[in-house]
Design a protein around this motif. Structure first.
Motif, PDB file in Angstrom:
ATOM      1  N   HIS A  13     -39.529 -34.095  35.516  1.00  0.00           N
ATOM      2  CA  HIS A  13     -38.952 -32.748  35.607  1.00  0.00           C
ATOM      3  C   HIS A  13     -38.833 -32.401  37.080  1.00  0.00           C
ATOM      4  CE1 HIS A  13     -39.679 -31.994  31.364  1.00  0.00           C
ATOM      5  NE2 HIS A  13     -40.948 -32.317  31.523  1.00  0.00           N
ATOM      6  N   GLN A  14     -37.812 -31.639  37.426  1.00  0.00           N
ATOM      7  CA  GLN A  14     -37.631 -31.258  38.821  1.00  0.00           C
ATOM      8  C   GLN A  14     -37.013 -29.864  38.898  1.00  0.00           C
ATOM      9  OE1 GLN A  14     -35.666 -34.311  41.009  1.00  0.00           O
ATOM     10  NE2 GLN A  14     -36.364 -33.524  42.964  1.00  0.00           N
ATOM     11  N   PHE A  15     -37.473 -29.083  39.888  1.00  0.00           N
ATOM     12  CA  PHE A  15     -36.984 -27.721  40.098  1.00  0.00           C
ATOM     13  C   PHE A  15     -36.994 -27.449  41.601  1.00  0.00           C
ATOM     14  CE2 PHE A  15     -38.114 -23.235  40.851  1.00  0.00           C
ATOM     15  CZ  PHE A  15     -37.058 -22.602  40.231  1.00  0.00           C
ATOM     16  N   THR A  16     -35.899 -26.931  42.143  1.00  0.00           N
ATOM     17  CA  THR A  16     -35.814 -26.590  43.564  1.00  0.00           C
ATOM     18  C   THR A  16     -35.037 -25.287  43.702  1.00  0.00           C
ATOM     19  OG1 THR A  16     -35.814 -28.910  44.202  1.00  0.00           O
ATOM     20  CG2 THR A  16     -35.017 -27.368  45.831  1.00  0.00           C
ATOM     21  N   VAL A  17     -35.536 -24.426  44.589  1.00  0.00           N
ATOM     22  CA  VAL A  17     -34.859 -23.149  44.811  1.00  0.00           C
ATOM     23  C   VAL A  17     -35.073 -22.702  46.262  1.00  0.00           C
ATOM     24  CG1 VAL A  17     -36.835 -21.767  43.986  1.00  0.00           C
ATOM     25  CG2 VAL A  17     -34.543 -20.801  43.934  1.00  0.00           C
ATOM     26  N   PRO A  18     -34.001 -22.253  46.939  1.00  0.00           N
ATOM     27  CA  PRO A  18     -34.174 -21.633  48.263  1.00  0.00           C
ATOM     28  C   PRO A  18     -34.556 -20.172  48.082  1.00  0.00           C
ATOM     29  CG  PRO A  18     -31.853 -21.803  47.743  1.00  0.00           C
ATOM     30  CD  PRO A  18     -32.595 -22.415  46.583  1.00  0.00           C
ATOM     31  N   LEU A  19     -35.420 -19.688  48.956  1.00  0.00           N
ATOM     32  CA  LEU A  19     -35.895 -18.308  48.872  1.00  0.00           C
ATOM     33  C   LEU A  19     -35.919 -17.685  50.261  1.00  0.00           C
ATOM     34  CD1 LEU A  19     -38.808 -19.207  46.508  1.00  0.00           C
ATOM     35  CD2 LEU A  19     -36.914 -17.725  45.876  1.00  0.00           C
ATOM     36  N   SER A  20     -35.753 -16.376  50.309  1.00  0.00           N
ATOM     37  CA  SER A  20     -35.796 -15.698  51.602  1.00  0.00           C
ATOM     38  C   SER A  20     -37.211 -15.770  52.170  1.00  0.00           C
ATOM     39  CB  SER A  20     -35.357 -14.238  51.465  1.00  0.00           C
ATOM     40  OG  SER A  20     -36.268 -13.523  50.666  1.00  0.00           O
ATOM     41  N   ALA A  21     -37.308 -15.940  53.468  1.00  0.00           N
ATOM     42  CA  ALA A  21     -38.610 -16.061  54.127  1.00  0.00           C
ATOM     43  C   ALA A  21     -39.196 -14.667  54.376  1.00  0.00           C
ATOM     44  CB  ALA A  21     -38.470 -16.837  55.427  1.00  0.00           C
ATOM     45  N   THR A  22     -39.452 -13.980  53.255  1.00  0.00           N
ATOM     46  CA  THR A  22     -40.008 -12.628  53.271  1.00  0.00           C
ATOM     47  C   THR A  22     -41.157 -12.571  52.277  1.00  0.00           C
ATOM     48  OG1 THR A  22     -38.542 -11.901  51.489  1.00  0.00           O
ATOM     49  CG2 THR A  22     -37.737 -11.623  53.769  1.00  0.00           C
ATOM     50  N   ARG A  23     -41.915 -11.474  52.311  1.00  0.00           N
ATOM     51  CA  ARG A  23     -42.987 -11.304  51.325  1.00  0.00           C
ATOM     52  C   ARG A  23     -42.423 -11.322  49.906  1.00  0.00           C
ATOM     53  NH1 ARG A  23     -46.324  -6.205  53.088  1.00  0.00           N
ATOM     54  NH2 ARG A  23     -47.080  -6.534  50.976  1.00  0.00           N
ATOM     55  N   ARG A  24     -41.258 -10.738  49.733  1.00  0.00           N
ATOM     56  CA  ARG A  24     -40.605 -10.734  48.422  1.00  0.00           C
ATOM     57  C   ARG A  24     -40.252 -12.167  48.000  1.00  0.00           C
ATOM     58  NH1 ARG A  24     -35.970  -6.558  47.186  1.00  0.00           N
ATOM     59  NH2 ARG A  24     -37.781  -5.308  46.698  1.00  0.00           N
ATOM     60  N   GLY A  25     -39.776 -12.989  48.941  1.00  0.00           N
ATOM     61  CA  GLY A  25     -39.471 -14.384  48.648  1.00  0.00           C
ATOM     62  C   GLY A  25     -40.706 -15.171  48.237  1.00  0.00           C
ATOM     63  N   ALA A  26     -41.835 -14.915  48.905  1.00  0.00           N
ATOM     64  CA  ALA A  26     -43.086 -15.591  48.550  1.00  0.00           C
ATOM     65  C   ALA A  26     -43.536 -15.185  47.144  1.00  0.00           C
ATOM     66  CB  ALA A  26     -44.170 -15.268  49.572  1.00  0.00           C
ATOM     67  N   ARG A  27     -43.418 -13.907  46.828  1.00  0.00           N
ATOM     68  CA  ARG A  27     -43.775 -13.429  45.483  1.00  0.00           C
ATOM     69  C   ARG A  27     -42.851 -14.040  44.436  1.00  0.00           C
ATOM     70  NH1 ARG A  27     -42.349  -9.133  42.046  1.00  0.00           N
ATOM     71  NH2 ARG A  27     -44.098  -8.471  40.753  1.00  0.00           N
ATOM     72  N   LEU A  28     -41.570 -14.104  44.732  1.00  0.00           N
ATOM     73  CA  LEU A  28     -40.607 -14.691  43.814  1.00  0.00           C
ATOM     74  C   LEU A  28     -40.894 -16.185  43.601  1.00  0.00           C
ATOM     75  CD1 LEU A  28     -38.147 -14.226  42.043  1.00  0.00           C
ATOM     76  CD2 LEU A  28     -36.713 -14.601  44.067  1.00  0.00           C
TER      77      LEU A  28
END
Length: 142
Positions: A13-28
């Motif tokens: 299984h594999q999963f990859t996602v880009p996220l904003s480098a913000t506290r909200r991104g870390a929570r997401l």
């Protein structure tokens, strides 16, 4: 901590996602990882704690304004969960807090002690420039 030289294992299984480098991104990152692990029927703990710590480190220590970080999860055929967080601050590698009495209280670095305790293996891989990837693995078969 290890520097990885070996080739990645074949993922089941594999999963990859880009996220904003913000506290909200870390929570997401933590929330998305929780849902993905649930869908794969992989135990949530300690995996979501590792995701939370690695994502928080990417936001606090690996942040470059205007650039995101990437969360990757993979379960291999050999029943290993691999968590990777890639940021664009490749020149700054993680360091653990000093534990000797002479160092005095440190303000950061204790999260990596948590990663070291919870993960079966962890390390850092450089590249491609300007990136670095901090990874942790959990053996799911135990």
């Amino acid at each position: 901590m290890n520097q990885e030289i070996s080739a990645p294992r074949t993922p089941l299984h594999q999963f990859t996602v880009p996220l904003s480098a913000t506290r909200r991104g870390a929570r997401l990152a933590r929330l998305l990882a929780t849902e993905q692990l649930r869908s794969w029927e992989v135990p949530l703990d300690p995996a979501r704690l590792l995701v939370a710590e690695l994502a928080a480190n990417a936001v606090v220590h690996g942040r470059v304004p205007g650039r995101s970080f990437r969360l990757s999860l993979a379960v291999t055929v050999s029943a290993t969960l691999r968590i990777e967080v890639t940021d664009t601050r490749g020149e700054q590698w993680p360091t653990r807090a000093r534990t000797d009495a002479e160092a005095g209280p440190a303000e950061s670095g204790y999260g990596l002690l948590l990663v070291e305790e919870l993960a079966d293996r962890w390390g850092v891989r450089g590249g491609p420039v300007p990136c670095k990837t901090v990874w942790a693995e959990l053996d799911l078969g135990r």
